[in-house]
Design a protein around this motif. Sequence first.
Motif, PDB file in Angstrom:
ATOM      1  N   GLU A  81     -82.905  51.098   2.430  1.00 19.33           N
ATOM      2  CA  GLU A  81     -83.548  51.265   3.726  1.00 19.33           C
ATOM      3  C   GLU A  81     -82.721  50.549   4.802  1.00 19.33           C
ATOM      4  O   GLU A  81     -82.314  49.409   4.610  1.00 19.33           O
ATOM      5  CB  GLU A  81     -84.954  50.663   3.684  1.00 19.33           C
ATOM      6  N   PRO A  82     -82.457  51.203   5.922  1.00 26.19           N
ATOM      7  CA  PRO A  82     -81.648  50.565   6.973  1.00 26.19           C
ATOM      8  C   PRO A  82     -82.312  49.299   7.494  1.00 26.19           C
ATOM      9  O   PRO A  82     -83.535  49.224   7.582  1.00 26.19           O
ATOM     10  CB  PRO A  82     -81.592  51.629   8.069  1.00 26.19           C
ATOM     11  N   GLU A  83     -81.483  48.318   7.832  1.00 26.36           N
ATOM     12  CA  GLU A  83     -81.995  47.052   8.340  1.00 26.36           C
ATOM     13  C   GLU A  83     -81.192  46.606   9.551  1.00 26.36           C
ATOM     14  O   GLU A  83     -80.026  46.972   9.712  1.00 26.36           O
ATOM     15  CB  GLU A  83     -81.861  45.964   7.261  1.00 26.36           C
ATOM     16  N   VAL A  84     -81.834  45.805  10.367  1.00 24.93           N
ATOM     17  CA  VAL A  84     -81.129  45.116  11.442  1.00 24.93           C
ATOM     18  C   VAL A  84     -80.491  43.864  10.834  1.00 24.93           C
ATOM     19  O   VAL A  84     -81.153  43.125  10.092  1.00 24.93           O
ATOM     20  CB  VAL A  84     -82.110  44.714  12.559  1.00 24.93           C
ATOM     21  N   THR A  85     -79.218  43.654  11.123  1.00 20.80           N
ATOM     22  CA  THR A  85     -78.559  42.457  10.616  1.00 20.80           C
ATOM     23  C   THR A  85     -78.123  41.573  11.778  1.00 20.80           C
ATOM     24  O   THR A  85     -77.872  42.070  12.894  1.00 20.80           O
ATOM     25  CB  THR A  85     -77.337  42.816   9.741  1.00 20.80           C
ATOM     26  N   GLN A  86     -78.039  40.271  11.495  1.00 25.69           N
ATOM     27  CA  GLN A  86     -77.643  39.317  12.524  1.00 25.69           C
ATOM     28  C   GLN A  86     -76.679  38.299  11.950  1.00 25.69           C
ATOM     29  O   GLN A  86     -76.829  37.881  10.796  1.00 25.69           O
ATOM     30  CB  GLN A  86     -78.870  38.568  13.081  1.00 25.69           C
ATOM     31  N   THR A  87     -75.699  37.920  12.757  1.00 21.72           N
ATOM     32  CA  THR A  87     -74.765  36.865  12.374  1.00 21.72           C
ATOM     33  C   THR A  87     -74.512  35.937  13.550  1.00 21.72           C
ATOM     34  O   THR A  87     -74.532  36.392  14.718  1.00 21.72           O
ATOM     35  CB  THR A  87     -73.421  37.458  11.905  1.00 21.72           C
ATOM     36  N   PRO A  88     -74.286  34.660  13.299  1.00 19.12           N
ATOM     37  CA  PRO A  88     -74.453  33.984  12.012  1.00 19.12           C
ATOM     38  C   PRO A  88     -75.924  33.726  11.740  1.00 19.12           C
ATOM     39  O   PRO A  88     -76.763  33.948  12.603  1.00 19.12           O
ATOM     40  CB  PRO A  88     -73.705  32.668  12.237  1.00 19.12           C
ATOM     41  N   SER A  89     -76.236  33.237  10.570  1.00 14.78           N
ATOM     42  CA  SER A  89     -77.627  32.895  10.273  1.00 14.78           C
ATOM     43  C   SER A  89     -77.994  31.566  10.936  1.00 14.78           C
ATOM     44  O   SER A  89     -79.146  31.351  11.303  1.00 14.78           O
ATOM     45  CB  SER A  89     -77.866  32.831   8.767  1.00 14.78           C
ATOM     46  N   HIS A  90     -77.009  30.692  11.077  1.00 12.98           N
ATOM     47  CA  HIS A  90     -77.241  29.404  11.718  1.00 12.98           C
ATOM     48  C   HIS A  90     -76.007  29.034  12.543  1.00 12.98           C
ATOM     49  O   HIS A  90     -74.882  29.142  12.061  1.00 12.98           O
ATOM     50  CB  HIS A  90     -77.519  28.315  10.660  1.00 12.98           C
ATOM     51  N   GLN A  91     -76.247  28.661  13.796  1.00 11.87           N
ATOM     52  CA  GLN A  91     -75.166  28.265  14.697  1.00 11.87           C
ATOM     53  C   GLN A  91     -75.483  26.907  15.277  1.00 11.87           C
ATOM     54  O   GLN A  91     -76.565  26.716  15.849  1.00 11.87           O
ATOM     55  CB  GLN A  91     -75.037  29.293  15.825  1.00 11.87           C
ATOM     56  N   VAL A  92     -74.547  25.987  15.118  1.00 13.34           N
ATOM     57  CA  VAL A  92     -74.692  24.658  15.721  1.00 13.34           C
ATOM     58  C   VAL A  92     -73.651  24.537  16.818  1.00 13.34           C
ATOM     59  O   VAL A  92     -72.481  24.851  16.611  1.00 13.34           O
ATOM     60  CB  VAL A  92     -74.504  23.544  14.675  1.00 13.34           C
ATOM     61  N   THR A  93     -74.065  24.078  17.987  1.00 10.94           N
ATOM     62  CA  THR A  93     -73.145  23.984  19.101  1.00 10.94           C
ATOM     63  C   THR A  93     -73.452  22.747  19.930  1.00 10.94           C
ATOM     64  O   THR A  93     -74.542  22.172  19.851  1.00 10.94           O
ATOM     65  CB  THR A  93     -73.230  25.244  19.987  1.00 10.94           C
ATOM     66  N   GLN A  94     -72.480  22.349  20.721  1.00  9.14           N
ATOM     67  CA  GLN A  94     -72.674  21.227  21.625  1.00  9.14           C
ATOM     68  C   GLN A  94     -73.210  21.732  22.960  1.00  9.14           C
ATOM     69  O   GLN A  94     -72.868  22.842  23.414  1.00  9.14           O
ATOM     70  CB  GLN A  94     -71.342  20.507  21.856  1.00  9.14           C
ATOM     71  N   MET A  95     -74.027  20.936  23.574  1.00 12.34           N
ATOM     72  CA  MET A  95     -74.571  21.262  24.890  1.00 12.34           C
ATOM     73  C   MET A  95     -73.441  21.618  25.852  1.00 12.34           C
ATOM     74  O   MET A  95     -72.416  20.928  25.888  1.00 12.34           O
ATOM     75  CB  MET A  95     -75.366  20.063  25.406  1.00 12.34           C
ATOM     76  N   GLY A  96     -73.623  22.667  26.611  1.00 16.37           N
ATOM     77  CA  GLY A  96     -72.618  23.098  27.557  1.00 16.37           C
ATOM     78  C   GLY A  96     -71.645  24.129  27.030  1.00 16.37           C
ATOM     79  O   GLY A  96     -70.906  24.753  27.811  1.00 16.37           O
ATOM     80  N   GLN A  97     -71.639  24.329  25.720  1.00 20.98           N
ATOM     81  CA  GLN A  97     -70.752  25.321  25.126  1.00 20.98           C
ATOM     82  C   GLN A  97     -71.348  26.715  25.214  1.00 20.98           C
ATOM     83  O   GLN A  97     -72.557  26.898  25.316  1.00 20.98           O
ATOM     84  CB  GLN A  97     -70.471  24.974  23.664  1.00 20.98           C
ATOM     85  N   GLU A  98     -70.487  27.693  25.140  1.00 21.43           N
ATOM     86  CA  GLU A  98     -70.912  29.091  25.112  1.00 21.43           C
ATOM     87  C   GLU A  98     -71.122  29.533  23.674  1.00 21.43           C
ATOM     88  O   GLU A  98     -70.354  29.132  22.777  1.00 21.43           O
ATOM     89  CB  GLU A  98     -69.826  29.956  25.750  1.00 21.43           C
ATOM     90  N   VAL A  99     -72.164  30.327  23.450  1.00 19.93           N
ATOM     91  CA  VAL A  99     -72.382  30.901  22.125  1.00 19.93           C
ATOM     92  C   VAL A  99     -72.616  32.405  22.260  1.00 19.93           C
ATOM     93  O   VAL A  99     -73.140  32.870  23.273  1.00 19.93           O
ATOM     94  CB  VAL A  99     -73.574  30.264  21.380  1.00 19.93           C
ATOM     95  N   ILE A 100     -72.210  33.113  21.247  1.00 15.19           N
ATOM     96  CA  ILE A 100     -72.468  34.552  21.175  1.00 15.19           C
ATOM     97  C   ILE A 100     -73.167  34.826  19.859  1.00 15.19           C
ATOM     98  O   ILE A 100     -72.651  34.490  18.788  1.00 15.19           O
ATOM     99  CB  ILE A 100     -71.169  35.373  21.266  1.00 15.19           C
ATOM    100  N   LEU A 101     -74.341  35.408  19.964  1.00 19.69           N
ATOM    101  CA  LEU A 101     -75.108  35.790  18.784  1.00 19.69           C
ATOM    102  C   LEU A 101     -74.947  37.296  18.603  1.00 19.69           C
ATOM    103  O   LEU A 101     -75.066  38.059  19.567  1.00 19.69           O
ATOM    104  CB  LEU A 101     -76.585  35.426  18.968  1.00 19.69           C
ATOM    105  N   ARG A 102     -74.723  37.686  17.368  1.00 24.51           N
ATOM    106  CA  ARG A 102     -74.407  39.087  17.102  1.00 24.51           C
ATOM    107  C   ARG A 102     -75.488  39.776  16.290  1.00 24.51           C
ATOM    108  O   ARG A 102     -76.115  39.184  15.418  1.00 24.51           O
ATOM    109  CB  ARG A 102     -73.061  39.186  16.390  1.00 24.51           C
TER     110      ARG A 102
END
Lengths: 116, 115
Positions: free
Chosen positions: B1-22
């Motif tokens: 069955e088709p599913e929605v997938t997401q990466t990464p499962s866990h992202q740790v970042t420092q305040m002020g940094q840019e993040v991209i969730l996929r």
Amino acid sequence: AQTVTQSQPEMSVQEAETVTLSCTYDTSESDYYLFWYKQPPSRQMILVIRQEAYKQQNATENRFSVNFQKAAKSFSLKISDSQLGDAAMYFCAYINYGGSQGNLIFGKGTKLSVKP
Amino acid sequence: EPEVTQTPSHQVTQMGQEVILRCVPISNHLYFYWYRQILGQKVEFLVSFYNNEISEKSEIFDDQFSVERPDGSNFTLKIRSTKLEDSAMYFCASSEGRGGTDTQYFGPGTRLTVL
């Protein structure tokens, strides 16, 4: 603005027994949809059941059924013959039919435990 | 069955940094969404996206946030300068038709921790 309220933060049920999770909502719209989503510890939210407001008949999916009371703005979920795999967070959600582009409004959730 | 997938499962970042969730939505779906859930709180709508543009966004979705469908399969959420209060679980969802009529299917989420 629409709101969804789940008044039971936690519930517990014995395996094979029946449990009912409560949900009330507030809206001035007449055409909308209601959902119950299940979120197991693995985190993925899974649709359990869906109810169209214009349908008077309560939705049923196998062991899951709802009691939809439109006038009372109540939408409870009944789980029959509870299984260990039913243990999860359950979220009640609402969405307008017209106007909205997909803004689901969620309740805070009810954590269901199933005892063997 | 088709599913929605997401990466990464866990992202740790420092305040002020840019993040991209996929996110990779279900392939024949046309409507895409981002929601977030701060620990212990409700799942909240952030944004919906259709036909390569934002359809609706919440008050949470301010100028620090942006979404993009860079190719035919991915759907991304970018936070330009993360704040401590951005720490949350971020869920992507997709639906075949408009979210009011078609069911939204959710991915497993990305837990974002901002230090």
